[in-house]
Design a protein around this motif. Structure first.
Motif, PDB file in Angstrom:
ATOM      1  N   GLN A   1       0.827  -1.194   0.000  1.00 41.86           N
ATOM      2  CA  GLN A   1       0.000   0.000   0.000  1.00 41.86           C
ATOM      3  C   GLN A   1       0.871   1.256   0.000  1.00 41.86           C
ATOM      4  OE1 GLN A   1      -3.386   0.182  -0.216  1.00 41.86           O
ATOM      5  NE2 GLN A   1      -3.109   2.385  -0.413  1.00 41.86           N
ATOM      6  N   ARG A   2       2.001   1.189   0.697  1.00 36.84           N
ATOM      7  CA  ARG A   2       2.899   2.337   0.751  1.00 36.84           C
ATOM      8  C   ARG A   2       3.395   2.692  -0.648  1.00 36.84           C
ATOM      9  NH1 ARG A   2       7.654   1.256   4.654  1.00 36.84           N
ATOM     10  NH2 ARG A   2       5.855   0.910   5.998  1.00 36.84           N
TER      11      ARG A   2
ATOM     12  N   ALA B   1       0.760   6.936  -6.639  1.00 31.47           N
ATOM     13  CA  ALA B   1      -0.378   7.824  -6.884  1.00 31.47           C
ATOM     14  C   ALA B   1       0.017   9.288  -6.687  1.00 31.47           C
ATOM     15  CB  ALA B   1      -1.538   7.448  -5.971  1.00 31.47           C
ATOM     16  N   ARG B   2       0.795   9.566  -5.632  1.00 28.87           N
ATOM     17  CA  ARG B   2       1.226  10.941  -5.387  1.00 28.87           C
ATOM     18  C   ARG B   2       2.158  11.437  -6.485  1.00 28.87           C
ATOM     19  NH1 ARG B   2       1.357   9.083   0.073  1.00 28.87           N
ATOM     20  NH2 ARG B   2       3.558   8.525  -0.153  1.00 28.87           N
TER      21      ARG B   2
ATOM     22  N   ILE C   1      -2.747   5.270 -16.134  1.00 31.87           N
ATOM     23  CA  ILE C   1      -4.067   5.386 -16.766  1.00 31.87           C
ATOM     24  C   ILE C   1      -5.063   5.995 -15.786  1.00 31.87           C
ATOM     25  CG2 ILE C   1      -6.033   4.058 -17.637  1.00 31.87           C
ATOM     26  CD1 ILE C   1      -4.026   2.139 -18.918  1.00 31.87           C
ATOM     27  N   LEU C   2      -5.062   5.507 -14.550  1.00 33.22           N
ATOM     28  CA  LEU C   2      -5.962   6.060 -13.532  1.00 33.22           C
ATOM     29  C   LEU C   2      -5.656   7.532 -13.266  1.00 33.22           C
ATOM     30  CD1 LEU C   2      -6.076   3.052 -11.032  1.00 33.22           C
ATOM     31  CD2 LEU C   2      -8.017   3.992 -12.292  1.00 33.22           C
ATOM     32  N   ALA C   3      -4.365   7.875 -13.225  1.00 32.78           N
ATOM     33  CA  ALA C   3      -3.991   9.266 -12.992  1.00 32.78           C
ATOM     34  C   ALA C   3      -4.474  10.160 -14.131  1.00 32.78           C
ATOM     35  CB  ALA C   3      -2.480   9.379 -12.840  1.00 32.78           C
ATOM     36  N   ALA C   4      -4.356   9.683 -15.371  1.00 32.57           N
ATOM     37  CA  ALA C   4      -4.810  10.464 -16.523  1.00 32.57           C
ATOM     38  C   ALA C   4      -6.325  10.639 -16.502  1.00 32.57           C
ATOM     39  CB  ALA C   4      -4.364   9.790 -17.819  1.00 32.57           C
TER      40      ALA C   4
ATOM     41  N   LEU D   1      -9.314   4.690   0.466  1.00 32.71           N
ATOM     42  CA  LEU D   1     -10.192   5.755   0.943  1.00 32.71           C
ATOM     43  C   LEU D   1      -9.406   6.766   1.773  1.00 32.71           C
ATOM     44  CD1 LEU D   1     -13.228   6.264   0.589  1.00 32.71           C
ATOM     45  CD2 LEU D   1     -13.610   5.149   2.786  1.00 32.71           C
ATOM     46  N   ALA D   2      -8.505   6.270   2.612  1.00 32.37           N
ATOM     47  CA  ALA D   2      -7.687   7.164   3.432  1.00 32.37           C
ATOM     48  C   ALA D   2      -6.814   8.056   2.552  1.00 32.37           C
ATOM     49  CB  ALA D   2      -6.816   6.351   4.384  1.00 32.37           C
ATOM     50  N   GLN D   3      -6.257   7.482   1.480  1.00 32.76           N
ATOM     51  CA  GLN D   3      -5.418   8.254   0.560  1.00 32.76           C
ATOM     52  C   GLN D   3      -6.234   9.328  -0.157  1.00 32.76           C
ATOM     53  OE1 GLN D   3      -2.265   8.376  -0.203  1.00 32.76           O
ATOM     54  NE2 GLN D   3      -2.307   9.498  -2.141  1.00 32.76           N
ATOM     55  N   LEU D   4      -7.436   8.970  -0.605  1.00 27.41           N
ATOM     56  CA  LEU D   4      -8.270   9.909  -1.350  1.00 27.41           C
ATOM     57  C   LEU D   4      -8.791  11.047  -0.473  1.00 27.41           C
ATOM     58  CD1 LEU D   4     -10.310   7.322  -3.433  1.00 27.41           C
ATOM     59  CD2 LEU D   4      -8.715   8.999  -4.360  1.00 27.41           C
TER      60      LEU D   4
END
Length: 557
Positions: free
Chosen positions: A28-29, A35-36, A61-64, A122-125
């Protein structure tokens, strides 16, 4: 590009299955860090990078999509079919909606859970602690619950999926033990640990227990009938807690899941999950190089000198005290994957500059014992006595990663007195650490001195090899110890082997022809072979013929 392993994700829909596979593939880290990093890139840069396939393509792809790039545009640059991109776009839309909502309502949380967005995501978002994100899921009546893949409770393959409301939990097997397998199917590691898991399951069944496996490896050597239930799930503390909460096992075995599994022992103990085998504190001690060095000094066991530096000047001074050559790396790299051999002060000065050594990024500096013979041994310990079936000698000198070095059993050039010393050292350290189960140890022999390099109280890649060469089912015996048997009750034989066994590694240099083939502390091999023969020469020759390239047949070859 070649993949180095595989994982599997199962869910009630594509997004759930994909999310599970992503979390099984990496930590997860690392997902959060990726993601960041992607969030700082603009859409044009992301589209340019998406043209070339890479391990981070899915994250890109998700970032775009989060930045508003259309599914049609991503399909045009990647060639990936539009329906798959549309599914990812659904998740990206949900993520944008969650990120824009300070306090999401239960309906939105439920929708996110159904799309595979769990507490960590969810915590990240939301930019909240993990406990707060878990609270949102709880308030929305969302929980992870085990579920059989076929829909029948008699199914052997299970997963865990988000459920809404107060669902009736599935009945636990009863009188069971959970076996944690490797996190993912990494070439050169996973198949050996899968071997251990299968033998562990057999030992549990022979002892009248049910075997519950947790494994995310799609290419696992563990078949559907080896365990009574196999959970296809990531190896995380949260997932293991979910399985244990559902199954109420008599205990959980982490020793066959490698270091990643063992480092969760303390967390699971605190959650009320009984971890069988070696105490968690012993595992933590073995991985703390400075504390472990102090223990070895107290026990009178020779080992490489070691120290920590938090400034460039301190690193240079420490190097002069220890003496060159050195092995340097980050203290956070507990598995030594990024260690570097430093031969002189000029090399260290350059390395210190490149690594940006500081209080936040210290450098672990260790004596490198050059021109030594490296020796390895797997052992069993019941807390009172120790059994070492054989000692393994590396054919390459110390400094070559143990996964790359050719290994011969029994030792070909190590004197018997040193073999006896190694056995005595293993017994002393195993009893001191209160090991119950397996222990892997590495040594260097130089100038009539045996140095202890490393101790790992869990199953390593050599365990199946030593089991086959010595005809001792080490994994099964380890499980029996964890269930309460003693080595005296097993009556394990100590005998001279009538043959030689050699493990040789397979390398990818014939495919990656421009890659430097020089071996060192970082693992390069992608496979292995095992050969047994009456003599050392024939065993080694045959192993090289099997692994390639074969040894020359004459001086002109």
């Amino acid at each position: 590009m070649k993949a180095s392993g595989a994982v599997m994700g199962i869910g009630e829909n594509v997004l759930q299955a994909l999310s599970t596979a992503m979390h099984a593939r990496t930590s997860q880290r690392r997902l959060d860090a990726q993601a960041r990093a992607m969030a700082t890139l603009d859409a044009d840069v992301l589209l340019h990078r998406l043209v070339t396939p890479s391990p981070d393509r899915l994250i890109m792809i998700l970032a775009a999509l989060r930045q508003g790039v259309t599914a049609e545009m991503i399909t045009s640059v990647t060639g990936i079919a539009r329906p798959w991109i549309d599914r990812l776009a659904e998740r990206a839309d949900l993520e944008r909606e969650l990120a824009a909502t300070p306090s999401p309502d239960p309906a939105l949380i439920q929708k996110a859970a159904q799309a595979g967005i769990g507490a960590a995501d969810l915590a990240q978002l939301l930019g909240t602690p993990l406990d707060t994100a878990a609270g949102y899921l709880s308030e929305a009546a969302v929980s992870l619950a085990p579920r059989p893949v076929s829909g029948s409770e008699s199914a052997r393959i299970w997963t865990r999926v988000p459920t809404l409301g107060n669902n009736t939990p599935n009945a636990p097997l009863g009188k069971s033990v959970v076996i944690v397998g490797p996190a993912f199917g990494r070439i050169g590691q996973s198949i050996e640990l899968d071997h251990c898991c299968v033998h562990a399951a057999r030992a549990l069944k022979a002892a009248g227990r049910k075997a519950v496996m947790v494994n995310a490896n799609a290419a696992s050597a563990c078949g559907p009938t080896d365990a009574d239930r196999t959970y296809v799930a990531p190896m995380t503390a949260a997932d293991l807690k979910t399985v244990c909460h559902a199954e109420s096992p008599d205990g959980i075995i982490l020793q066959f899941g490698g270091f990643k599994a063992m480092e969760m022992a303390e967390t699971l103990n605190q959650a009320g999950v009984p971890v069988l085998g070696t105490p968690a504190a012993s595992t933590v001690l073995c991985q703390d190089r400075l504390r472990f060095s102090t223990l070895l000094t107290d026990l009178g066991i020779p080992h490489p000198r070691i120290g920590m530096a938090d400034t460039p000047d301190a690193a240079m001074d420490l190097a002069e005290t220890i003496g060159y050559p050195l092995l340097v790396g980050s203290p956070a790299d507990r598995q030594g994957r990024r260690k570097t051999i430093i031969m002189d002060a000029r090399m260290l000065e350059q390395h210190v500059m490149d690594a940006s050594v500081s209080a936040a990024n210290p450098l672990l500096v260790e004596q490198f014992i050059e021109y030594a013979i490296e020796v390895e041994a797997d052992a069993l310990c019941d807390g009172q006595s120790v059994y070492v079936p054989a000692v393994m000698e590396h054919i390459e000198l110390a400094g070559v990663h143990s996964g790359d070095a050719a290994i011969v059993v029994p030792p070909y050039s190590t004197p018997p007195r040193h073999v006896e010393t190694i056995g005595a050292m293993i017994e002393k350290i195993a009893l001191e650490l209160k090991v119950k189960g397996l222990l892997n140890t590495r040594f260097a022999v130089l100038n009539d001195t045996v140095y202890l390099l490393e101790v790992r109280p869990w199953a390593c890649r050599t365990l199946p090899l030593i089991s086959k060469i010595c005809d001792v089912p080490m994994a099964q015996r380890a499980v029996e110890i964890m269930l309460g048997m003693t080595l005296d009750e097993m009556d394990l034989s100590r005998r001279l082997l009538p043959h030689y066994g050699i493990r040789s590694s397979v390398f990818p240099f014939d495919t990656f022809t421009e890659t430097d083939p020089m071996l060192g502390p970082r693992m390069r091999s992608i496979g292995q072979v095992l050969v047994m023969a009456d003599g050392f020469g024939m065993a080694y020759f045959t192993s090289r013929e099997a692994a390639g390239p074969a040894l020359p047949l004459d001086a002109m070859s």
